[in-house]
Design a protein around this motif. Sequence first.
Motif, mmCIF file in Angstrom:
data_model
loop_
_atom_site.group_PDB
_atom_site.id
_atom_site.type_symbol
_atom_site.label_atom_id
_atom_site.label_comp_id
_atom_site.label_asym_id
_atom_site.label_seq_id
_atom_site.Cartn_x
_atom_site.Cartn_y
_atom_site.Cartn_z
ATOM 1 N N VAL A 42 108.515 4.867 53.142
ATOM 2 C CA VAL A 42 108.535 4.085 54.380
ATOM 3 C C VAL A 42 109.259 2.761 54.150
ATOM 4 C CG1 VAL A 42 107.084 2.834 56.019
ATOM 5 C CG2 VAL A 42 106.518 5.177 55.405
ATOM 6 N N ALA A 43 109.014 2.131 53.009
ATOM 7 C CA ALA A 43 109.706 0.875 52.699
ATOM 8 C C ALA A 43 111.210 1.092 52.616
ATOM 9 C CB ALA A 43 109.176 0.289 51.386
ATOM 10 N N GLU A 44 111.632 2.199 52.031
ATOM 11 C CA GLU A 44 113.064 2.508 51.960
ATOM 12 C C GLU A 44 113.644 2.748 53.355
ATOM 13 O OE1 GLU A 44 113.643 5.755 49.287
ATOM 14 O OE2 GLU A 44 113.063 4.583 47.531
ATOM 15 N N GLU B 9 116.541 0.607 55.040
ATOM 16 C CA GLU B 9 117.733 1.281 55.546
ATOM 17 C C GLU B 9 118.005 0.900 57.002
ATOM 18 O OE1 GLU B 9 118.994 5.833 56.636
ATOM 19 O OE2 GLU B 9 117.727 5.514 54.891
ATOM 20 N N ARG B 10 116.954 0.839 57.798
ATOM 21 C CA ARG B 10 117.111 0.461 59.207
ATOM 22 C C ARG B 10 117.614 -0.984 59.314
ATOM 23 N NH1 ARG B 10 111.822 0.629 61.628
ATOM 24 N NH2 ARG B 10 111.866 2.767 60.935
ATOM 25 N N ILE B 11 117.097 -1.870 58.473
ATOM 26 C CA ILE B 11 117.545 -3.265 58.498
ATOM 27 C C ILE B 11 119.011 -3.352 58.102
ATOM 28 C CG2 ILE B 11 117.283 -5.512 57.374
ATOM 29 C CD1 ILE B 11 114.264 -4.895 57.199
ATOM 30 N N GLU C 193 116.540 -7.998 64.632
ATOM 31 C CA GLU C 193 115.244 -8.668 64.729
ATOM 32 C C GLU C 193 114.113 -7.657 64.881
ATOM 33 O OE1 GLU C 193 115.639 -11.557 67.836
ATOM 34 O OE2 GLU C 193 116.626 -12.972 66.495
ATOM 35 N N ARG C 194 114.355 -6.607 65.609
ATOM 36 C CA ARG C 194 113.333 -5.575 65.765
ATOM 37 C C ARG C 194 113.070 -4.885 64.432
ATOM 38 N NH1 ARG C 194 113.543 0.163 68.043
ATOM 39 N NH2 ARG C 194 111.390 0.553 68.576
ATOM 40 N N ALA C 195 114.130 -4.596 63.686
ATOM 41 C CA ALA C 195 113.966 -3.939 62.386
ATOM 42 C C ALA C 195 113.222 -4.839 61.402
ATOM 43 C CB ALA C 195 115.328 -3.549 61.818
ATOM 44 N N VAL C 196 113.499 -6.136 61.477
ATOM 45 C CA VAL C 196 112.839 -7.082 60.581
ATOM 46 C C VAL C 196 111.413 -7.363 61.041
ATOM 47 C CG1 VAL C 196 112.924 -9.468 59.743
ATOM 48 C CG2 VAL C 196 114.991 -8.118 59.820
ATOM 49 N N ARG D 108 120.665 -14.019 55.506
ATOM 50 C CA ARG D 108 121.898 -14.072 54.707
ATOM 51 C C ARG D 108 121.592 -13.881 53.222
ATOM 52 N NH1 ARG D 108 123.371 -18.884 58.090
ATOM 53 N NH2 ARG D 108 124.698 -18.033 59.722
ATOM 54 N N ALA D 109 120.539 -14.558 52.743
ATOM 55 C CA ALA D 109 120.170 -14.432 51.334
ATOM 56 C C ALA D 109 119.763 -13.004 51.002
ATOM 57 C CB ALA D 109 119.027 -15.395 50.999
ATOM 58 N N TRP D 110 118.989 -12.388 51.879
ATOM 59 C CA TRP D 110 118.581 -11.000 51.646
ATOM 60 C C TRP D 110 119.787 -10.082 51.630
ATOM 61 C CZ3 TRP D 110 119.295 -6.637 54.610
ATOM 62 C CH2 TRP D 110 118.634 -5.494 54.167
ATOM 63 N N PHE D 111 120.705 -10.308 52.563
ATOM 64 C CA PHE D 111 121.878 -9.445 52.668
ATOM 65 C C PHE D 111 122.761 -9.589 51.437
ATOM 66 C CE2 PHE D 111 125.909 -8.074 54.755
ATOM 67 C CZ PHE D 111 125.504 -6.782 55.020
#
Length: 166
Positions: free
Chosen positions: A51-53, A57-59, A133-136, A156-159
Amino acid sequence: MIRRPPRSTLSSSSAASDVYKRQLFEGARRFAESGQATADLSRLRREREAVAEQVEERIRAAVHLASASLSRIDLSRQGAAASARNLELVRDAYARGAVSIIDLLDAQTAYLTARQNEANAVFRFLADVMAVERAVGTFTFLADEAEREAWLGDLRAWFETAEEQP
């Protein structure tokens, strides 16, 4: 506590045998339940990782779409500016009688279409940002400016971190 059968009905060796058999089966049952619980825990951990993956992936997909939408805005603005320049040139040529009314109408249509494409690109970008925003799981339009900037910085940092990983 294990009850013993009355001495009068069973011999002492038979009673002891029954007690030990019960304890043996009880221990085996506990061992099986422990193994089942361990297997269930392992399965739940794998499901959680899956689920985390999927969420990640959606994000990622939403961020990539938003990034592409942002570049579409720039391209559609350039197209609208070029169409505006073309319309001015065709208007001047029409005023001098160098082009027909059809050419003027084509230039006007191209300009209006380019402006619509520009507006659609902005709308698509906003829709893609909402998908991010919905994915996050957060909606920054409800937050103040400082919270929005912090959220964008985190994103940005996460990306950047996610792109460095294989």
